[in-house]
Design an enzyme around this catalytic site. Structure first.
Site, PDB file in Angstrom:
ATOM      1  N   ASP A 483       0.811  -1.218   0.000  1.00 55.65           N
ATOM      2  CA  ASP A 483       0.000   0.000   0.000  1.00 55.65           C
ATOM      3  C   ASP A 483       0.840   1.262   0.000  1.00 55.65           C
ATOM      4  O   ASP A 483       0.327   2.354  -0.220  1.00 55.65           O
ATOM      5  CB  ASP A 483      -0.856   0.032   1.273  1.00 55.65           C
ATOM      6  CG  ASP A 483      -2.188  -0.656   1.092  1.00 55.65           C
ATOM      7  OD1 ASP A 483      -2.742  -0.569   0.004  1.00 55.65           O
ATOM      8  OD2 ASP A 483      -2.651  -1.266   2.069  1.00 55.65           O
TER       9      ASP A 483
HETATM   10  C1  BGC Z   1       0.456   1.273   6.274  1.00 60.56           C
HETATM   11  C2  BGC Z   1       0.157   0.083   5.445  1.00 60.56           C
HETATM   12  C3  BGC Z   1      -1.317  -0.017   5.211  1.00 60.56           C
HETATM   13  C4  BGC Z   1      -1.819   1.306   4.621  1.00 60.56           C
HETATM   14  C5  BGC Z   1      -3.283   1.312   4.258  1.00 60.56           C
HETATM   15  C6  BGC Z   1      -0.165   2.503   5.676  1.00 60.56           C
HETATM   16  O1  BGC Z   1       0.031   3.600   6.491  1.00 60.56           O
HETATM   17  O2  BGC Z   1       1.846   1.429   6.402  1.00 60.56           O
HETATM   18  O3  BGC Z   1       0.677  -1.081   6.054  1.00 60.56           O
HETATM   19  O4  BGC Z   1      -1.583  -1.058   4.351  1.00 60.56           O
HETATM   20  O5  BGC Z   1      -1.535   2.344   5.493  1.00 60.56           O
HETATM   21  O6  BGC Z   1      -4.135   1.615   5.280  1.00 60.56           O
HETATM   22  C1  NOJ Z   2      -1.513  -3.810   5.520  1.00 58.23           C
HETATM   23  C2  NOJ Z   2      -2.706  -3.834   4.629  1.00 58.23           C
HETATM   24  O1  NOJ Z   2      -3.834  -4.241   5.343  1.00 58.23           O
HETATM   25  C3  NOJ Z   2      -2.474  -4.776   3.476  1.00 58.23           C
HETATM   26  O2  NOJ Z   2      -3.572  -4.754   2.610  1.00 58.23           O
HETATM   27  C4  NOJ Z   2      -1.228  -4.415   2.757  1.00 58.23           C
HETATM   28  O3  NOJ Z   2      -1.011  -5.388   1.744  1.00 58.23           O
HETATM   29  C5  NOJ Z   2      -0.036  -4.373   3.685  1.00 58.23           C
HETATM   30  N1  NOJ Z   2      -0.330  -3.500   4.788  1.00 58.23           N
HETATM   31  C6  NOJ Z   2       1.232  -3.898   3.005  1.00 58.23           C
HETATM   32  O4  NOJ Z   2       1.199  -2.555   2.699  1.00 58.23           O
END
Ligand code: BGC
Ligand code: NOJ
Length: 811
Positions: A483
């Site tokens: 993400d």
């Molecule tokens: C986090 C991710 C997460 C994303 C979406 C980010 O701040 O680091 O792990 O998937 O937010 O909510």
């Molecule tokens: C947490 C999110 O819930 C997931 O969808 C994502 O793949 C990982 N973070 C990596 O960014």
């Protein structure tokens, strides 16, 4: 250092001090009503949706931590204490907390009095039961005052914590004997209320926080408890609470059990009131009657235990490795249930007010859950698919209560569609229930746009085919699995969402990771087409897959590993050409799992590069070298300090990908070594470094670039749960459901001389013994089923209701 121990016989983790490095929690409930409970009985409850139906308040990020909860106070003379130590923090003479499967038992002892608080959510009911047993173990008569206390949330957890100009004036309750009804907003548009009760007469009650705690008091020193009684306050606005008080006179050796319950009741619109302003309590009365006696409560506890025994009997391992058995048989599967229920919504790190159910998250959660309750997996697949758009893209998240896509976040995460294939294919392999593909499922929740599920999968597949970039690799959109790799975002203003700023349709930035997914899940899609005799479609699909595979082996290959992506200017990411972020974990795991470069050597080389460049003593970091400064063309990933989160943290979720990938190459020693490094039971001894719960995975462990190397964050709600169980059960131990039957193909450390797995599969039970006297890592030499040799290693499907004995010889 440890702060407790595993009790495998009871399937519990026993915590022996309330002062764990962070609150260590458990989840109660697995249907509609949920409570989170910490080792000091902190936590909160909600019905279905942690944002929209919150029953009790929880202040995240509070100092001190974890003040709100399911609180029991005991006043013994001038001493006030809690069986779980918090929130008074009165020192206890002894303490323990047992977190088990769907229940928690907190027990404290002080000055000859033992108080045991047993919390669980009964199966099939929308309430939490909190049974408190107080025992006088002293030689003198004890006069004790017992209080049970919860602070109600005014349902919408966001409004509750922000819109005070309104909600300080809306709180309402009714009181009837030992029962407090929390009915805020019931007068208007809500048809539900909460009920907080005791199963015996109470001596006093309070329903306003000011009266119970004192305006400048708080849960650590409530004025009513200090006074020894409540004042009968009735909430009109401000902060409604439930506080019930019972005076106990206990002779030496005498004990008393009292049930406190917290329930959620919905009434049909036309049955809301029995008189003007008086709520209809019939359903609440019925609920309370179900748990009036100890015998009823015991029966509910036993039903819960039996339920879990049944669920866990689907996959049971005996390996001679105690830690492995405990993780496979208990904790991995338990965490899979929790992630299935919660997705990424409510934990001690996810506030329940932000994210609902993630499209990619919930699809992946199915991989570890589908064998536990296939019927619920089926329902989930259909819910998720209903949030897909007609062009195959998908809402990134949806709310569990409404099951509607979240418009604020929208779509454009170009990996999402392919995860639907992954989850559905896993369901089909497990169940053989092909009828699911014929189910009519709406697009964008619009029933007028319903199509069979197979059509949804087709559009998922086609979405990638029609969204390829300049190198023939899939366009990344807002982000893929990572993400934080936001190649089309270019955010310069604080507060902008990295995920939804910038165009989602960037025509240049491409993802090698999605390419790996497309090859892997594309083949799974093509197999479904084969099965449905869609021969031409299968052949056409494979052509697309081959083209993308070629693009990975050319534009996606960096010389010694797979590249990660191409940015919006067409520059490679995750390449030796980059100053930082030269190698990423994700494409190495996914492309190798997809079989890319297996025959030609790139796969093995990529994994060797992972071992050389990304491995650490606590697990494999996400990338190296870490980004040291913010880079507009990369987005959120470069916003984190080196070693944290996606910027070179040990992101637990993709460690199993590496383990799976190693297994596909037959590297059992390495596959297990990778599994072990992040596996909770194996790192229990360093709980003071790791800090989060030693029985479940956390999302991330600080990487080697961080000053806090080895410290975990964001426990419980992580795709690691499903992927790890998928990895250990299918890739390493090698018991693999396939469309045609159960396949046995272990890839284990050569030192493991064998193991047995009992696996329930499509109604039959397989007792599988694997013999590795040969000391190999991979390879099946012979298989017998009920004493008869079979060809190959796919077991013939046994009739439902039968048991078969399978002997597998490795070599
Ligand atoms: C986090 C991710 C997460 C994303 C979406 C980010 O701040 O680091 O792990 O998937 O937010 O909510
Ligand atoms: C947490 C999110 O819930 C997931 O969808 C994502 O793949 C990982 N973070 C990596 O960014």
């Amino acid at each position: 250092m440890k702060f407790g121990y595993f009790d495998d016989r009871n399937k519990e983790y026993v915590i022996t001090t309330p002062q764990t490095p962070l609150p260590w929690i458990n989840y109660l409930g697995s249907e509609d009503f949920f409570s989170l409970v910490s080792n000091t009985a902190g936590g909160y409850s909600f019905y279905r949706d942690a944002r929209m139906r919150r029953l009790t308040r929880y202040r995240y990020n509070n100092s001190p931590l974890d003040m709100d909860g399911h609180r029991i106070y005991i006043k013994d003379g001038d001493t006030v204490w809690n069986p779980g130590w918090q929130p008074t923090k009165t020192p206890l003479d002894s303490y323990s907390c047992r977190h088990g499967l769907g229940y928690t038992v907190v027990e404290g002892k002080k000055d000859g009095v033992t108080a045991r608080q047993e919390l669980f959510v009964p199966k099939g009911d929308a309430c939490e039961l909190d049974r408190v047993t107080v025992c006088n173990e002293s030689a003198a008569v004890k006069e004790l005052d017992l209080f049970s206390y919860v602070e109600f949330c005014l349902w919408d957890a966001v409004d509750d914590s922000s819109n005070f100009q309104r909600n300080y004036s809306t709180g309402e309750v009714e009181v009837e004997g030992s029962v407090i009804y929390h009915k805020t907003e019931y007068r208007e548009r809500r048809n539900h209320y909460a009920v907080f009760w005791a199963n015996c007469p109470v001596d006093s009650f309070d329903t306003t926080r000011d009266a119970f705690c004192g305006v400048y008091g708080g849960p650590a020193d409530p004025q009513a408890v200090r006074a020894g009684h409540c004042s009968g306050s009735i909430a009109h606005g401000w902060a409604p609470v439930g506080a019930l008080h019972i005076h106990l006179t206990l002779a030496p050796g005498e004990s008393r059990s009292i049930l406190f319950g917290l329930g959620y009741i919905e009434n049909p619109q036309e049955e809301k009131f029995i008189a003007p302003g008086v709520i209809n309590k019939t359903r609440a009365h019925a609920m309370m009657a179900r748990y009036a006696t100890d015998a009823q409560i015991d029966a509910a506890r036993i039903a819960l235990r039996t339920h879990w025994e049944e669920l866990l009997s689907t996959y049971h391992l005996e390996s001679g490795e105690e830690k492995l058995n405990r993780m496979v048989n208990i904790w991995h599967q338990y965490q899979c249930m929790v992630t299935f229920n919660m997705s990424r919504s409510a934990s001690y790190y996810e506030s329940g007010t932000g994210r609902g159910m993630g499209f990619r998250d919930s699809c992946q959660d199915l991989l570890g859950f589908v064998h536990i309750i296939p019927s619920r997996a089926r329902e989930r697949i259909l819910d998720i698919a209903a949030t897909q758009f007609e062009d195959g893209s998908a809402y990134h998240q949806y709310q569990p209560l409404t099951k509607k896509g979240n418009r604020d976040v929208g779509s454009g995460f170009n990996d999402d569609p392919l995860w639907l294939i992954a989850g559905t294919a896993a369901y089909l392999r497990e169940t053989g229930d092909w009828s699911i593909l014929e189910e009519q499922v709406p697009f964008d929740n619009d029933a007028a746009k319903a199509q069979p599920l197979m059509e949804h999968l087709r559009r998922s597949f086609n979405f990638t085919c029609t969204h390829l970039g300049p190198h023939g690799l899939p366009l990344i959109g807002r982000a893929d699995w990572n993400d934080c790799l936001n190649l089309n975002c270019f955010s310069e203003h604080p507060g902008e969402s990295f995920q939804i700023t910038g165009p989602s349709e960037g025509p240049v930035a491409e993802s090698v990771f999605i390419a790996g997914m497309f090859v892997k899940y594309g083949h799974e899609y093509a197999e479904l087409c084969d099965h449905l005799n869609l021969t031409e479609e299968a052949a056409a699909a494979r052509k697309h897959i081959d083209a993308v595979e070629q693009a990975v082996l050319t534009a996606g290959w960096d010389g010694a590993w797979f590249r990660r992506a191409y940015d919006a200017f067409g520059n490679p990411i995750g390449s030796k050409e980059c100053a930082e972020g030269q190698i990423f974990i994700e494409p190495q795991g996914m492309c190798v799992m997809a079989g890319i470069g297996r025959e030609t050597g790139q796969a093995a080389q990529a994994l060797a590069s992972v071992e050389e460049r990304l491995d650490t003593k606590y697990g494999v970091v996400l990338l190296q070298p870490a980004y040291t400064g913010y880079q507009l063309n990369l987005g959120e990933i470069s916003s984190y300090p080196p070693g944290y989160k996606e910027n070179a943290g040990i992101f637990c979720h993709n460690n199993p990908w590496i383990s799976c990938a190693e297994a596909t190459l037959g590297h059992g020693d390495r596959a297990f070594a990778v599994y072990r490094k992040t596996c909770p039971a194996y790192i229990e001894d360093i709980s003071e470094i790791h800090r989060t719960e030693p029985y479940v995975y956390s999302q991330m462990v600080a990487g080697k670039d961080a000053p806090t190397f080895g410290e975990a964050k964001n426990s419980w709600l992580t795709g690691t749960a499903a992927w790890t169980f998928f990895n250990i059960s299918q890739y390493i131990l090698g018991i693999q459901p396939t469309l045609d039957g159960l396949k046995v193909d272990p890839c284990i450390p050569h030192t493991l001389s064998g193991f047995t797995v009992t696996r329930r599969f499509r109604g039959a039970v397989y007792h599988i013994t694997v013999d590795n006297a040969a000391g190999v890592q991979h390879g099946v030499k012979a298989v017998t089923v009920d004493g008869k040799a079979i060809c190959g290693n796919v077991l013939p499907l046994a009739a439902a209701g039968t048991e078969v004995t399978v002997q597998v010889t490795m070599g």
